[in-house]
Motif scaffolding. Structure first.
Motif, PDB file in Angstrom:
ATOM      1  N   GLY A   1       0.817  -1.207   0.000  1.00 45.46           N
ATOM      2  CA  GLY A   1       0.000   0.000   0.000  1.00 45.46           C
ATOM      3  C   GLY A   1       0.848   1.253   0.000  1.00 45.46           C
ATOM      4  O   GLY A   1       0.419   2.323  -0.455  1.00 45.46           O
ATOM      5  N   LEU A   2       2.086   1.132   0.488  1.00 42.01           N
ATOM      6  CA  LEU A   2       2.990   2.283   0.563  1.00 42.01           C
ATOM      7  C   LEU A   2       3.448   2.757  -0.809  1.00 42.01           C
ATOM      8  O   LEU A   2       4.101   3.797  -0.910  1.00 42.01           O
ATOM      9  CB  LEU A   2       4.196   1.932   1.428  1.00 42.01           C
TER      10      LEU A   2
ATOM     11  N   ALA B   1      -0.901  -5.629  -3.603  1.00 43.20           N
ATOM     12  CA  ALA B   1      -0.351  -4.615  -2.698  1.00 43.20           C
ATOM     13  C   ALA B   1      -1.033  -4.716  -1.336  1.00 43.20           C
ATOM     14  O   ALA B   1      -2.110  -4.150  -1.141  1.00 43.20           O
ATOM     15  CB  ALA B   1      -0.551  -3.216  -3.286  1.00 43.20           C
ATOM     16  N   PRO B   2      -0.430  -5.436  -0.388  1.00 42.26           N
ATOM     17  CA  PRO B   2      -1.030  -5.506   0.949  1.00 42.26           C
ATOM     18  C   PRO B   2      -0.917  -4.173   1.687  1.00 42.26           C
ATOM     19  O   PRO B   2       0.002  -3.379   1.439  1.00 42.26           O
ATOM     20  CB  PRO B   2      -0.182  -6.577   1.658  1.00 42.26           C
ATOM     21  N   GLY B   3      -1.859  -3.952   2.590  1.00 43.53           N
ATOM     22  CA  GLY B   3      -1.726  -2.839   3.522  1.00 43.53           C
ATOM     23  C   GLY B   3      -0.866  -3.277   4.699  1.00 43.53           C
ATOM     24  O   GLY B   3      -0.021  -4.168   4.570  1.00 43.53           O
ATOM     25  N   ALA B   4      -1.056  -2.651   5.845  1.00 40.41           N
ATOM     26  CA  ALA B   4      -0.298  -3.023   7.043  1.00 40.41           C
ATOM     27  C   ALA B   4      -0.789  -4.385   7.549  1.00 40.41           C
ATOM     28  O   ALA B   4      -1.964  -4.544   7.878  1.00 40.41           O
ATOM     29  CB  ALA B   4      -0.473  -1.967   8.115  1.00 40.41           C
ATOM     30  N   ILE B   5       0.120  -5.349   7.597  1.00 41.43           N
ATOM     31  CA  ILE B   5      -0.232  -6.726   7.946  1.00 41.43           C
ATOM     32  C   ILE B   5       0.472  -7.117   9.247  1.00 41.43           C
ATOM     33  O   ILE B   5       1.662  -6.849   9.425  1.00 41.43           O
ATOM     34  CB  ILE B   5       0.168  -7.701   6.829  1.00 41.43           C
TER      35      ILE B   5
ATOM     36  N   ALA C   1      -6.047  -4.205   1.513  1.00 41.58           N
ATOM     37  CA  ALA C   1      -5.714  -3.380   2.671  1.00 41.58           C
ATOM     38  C   ALA C   1      -6.912  -3.013   3.527  1.00 41.58           C
ATOM     39  O   ALA C   1      -6.793  -2.204   4.441  1.00 41.58           O
ATOM     40  CB  ALA C   1      -5.020  -2.101   2.202  1.00 41.58           C
ATOM     41  N   GLY C   2      -8.069  -3.608   3.251  1.00 46.69           N
ATOM     42  CA  GLY C   2      -9.240  -3.306   4.062  1.00 46.69           C
ATOM     43  C   GLY C   2      -9.735  -1.876   3.947  1.00 46.69           C
ATOM     44  O   GLY C   2     -10.493  -1.407   4.780  1.00 46.69           O
TER      45      GLY C   2
END
Length: 257
Positions: A150-151, A191-195, A252-253
């Motif tokens: 996500g960054l 692209a994952p967010g904070a996991i 990333a919700g």
């Protein structure tokens, strides 16, 4: 490395498959009947545990050591992959997930040439050169998933090197999709967010304040988990999403929307 008895199956290669998102991806693919070759950097014991779990699902599973920062080892690694495929009674594999990565908290003011070189080696040079090296072993009609962050879309303090490197991976994905189109190999990027994993020192998982802050910036009200991302990667490798190509999928919700 270890393997179960061989059955006719699709095969995936997942870098960094012994932990976090990579681990969850391995297990999701195993549940779908897909054999796996996973890589690990240093923790062979944990990699073998993941293999055992995949084997329990009834598929072949092998673990190979690989430091993606060392591109000069990729040729030797490809030779190991060929041997692993022979063990699985296959000539080629079908899916590649360029997942292995390392964190960076460098800023514009304190980032160094050494850190830039390392992040480039791991997050851009490795997906480029490893994919290039393994292309002769990937079946036509296969699929590739690269991992971004996500960054690459939003900016946060302490990610001045990491975020841009992931943005480069997203651009690389489109070029891969274009060039591999004649072989019917689709390429997408997740692209994952904070996991909440051990990544970046486990800061999201283990620091309650950080976890709460992430939740507060996420529409669905919590930090992500590996189990939120692994199924998406597995789905992108499936025939069900076979017409999805050159796309960025953020998982990333609804973070920082």
């Amino acid at each position: 490395m270890s393997a179960t008895s061989t059955t006719s199956q699709k095969i995936a290669l997942i870098t960094g498959g012994s932990r976090g998102i990579g681990r969850d991806t391995v297990l999701r693919l195993a549940q779908r009947g897909i054999g796996v070759i996973l890589t690990y950097n240093t923790n062979r014991e944990e990699a073998e545990k993941v293999c055992a779990l995949a084997q329990a699902a009834g598929v072949d599973a092998l673990a190979l050591p690989l430091d993606v920062a060392k591109s000069d080892t990729f040729g030797a690694f490809a030779a190991q992959v060929r041997e692993a495929l022979q063990t699985m009674k296959a000539d080629r594999f079908d899916y590649l997930v360029n997942n292995a990565g390392t964190s960076s908290t460098a800023t514009l003011s304190n980032g160094t040439a050494t850190e830039l070189d390392l992040q480039f080696a791991v997050h851009f040079k490795a997906p480029f050169l490893l994919t290039q090296t393994l292309l002769p072993l990937i079946n036509d009609g296969g699929r590739i998933v690269n991992i971004s962050s996500g960054l690459a879309r939003f900016a946060m303090n302490g990610r001045a090197i990491y975020g841009p490197m992931k943005a480069a991976v997203e651009a690389l994905t489109r070029y891969m999709a274009l060039e591999l189109g004649p072989r019917r190999i689709a390429v997408n990027v997740v692209a994952p967010g904070a996991i909440a994993t051990d990544f970046s020192g486990g800061v999201v998982r283990d620091n309650p304040e950080v976890n709460k802050a992430v939740a507060g910036h996420t529409a669905l009200g919590r930090a992500g988990l590996p189990g939120d991302v692994g199924p998406v990667i597995a789905a992108l490798l499936s025939d069900d999403l076979g017409w999805v190509n050159a796309q960025r999928i953020e998982v990333a919700g609804g973070m920082l929307i």
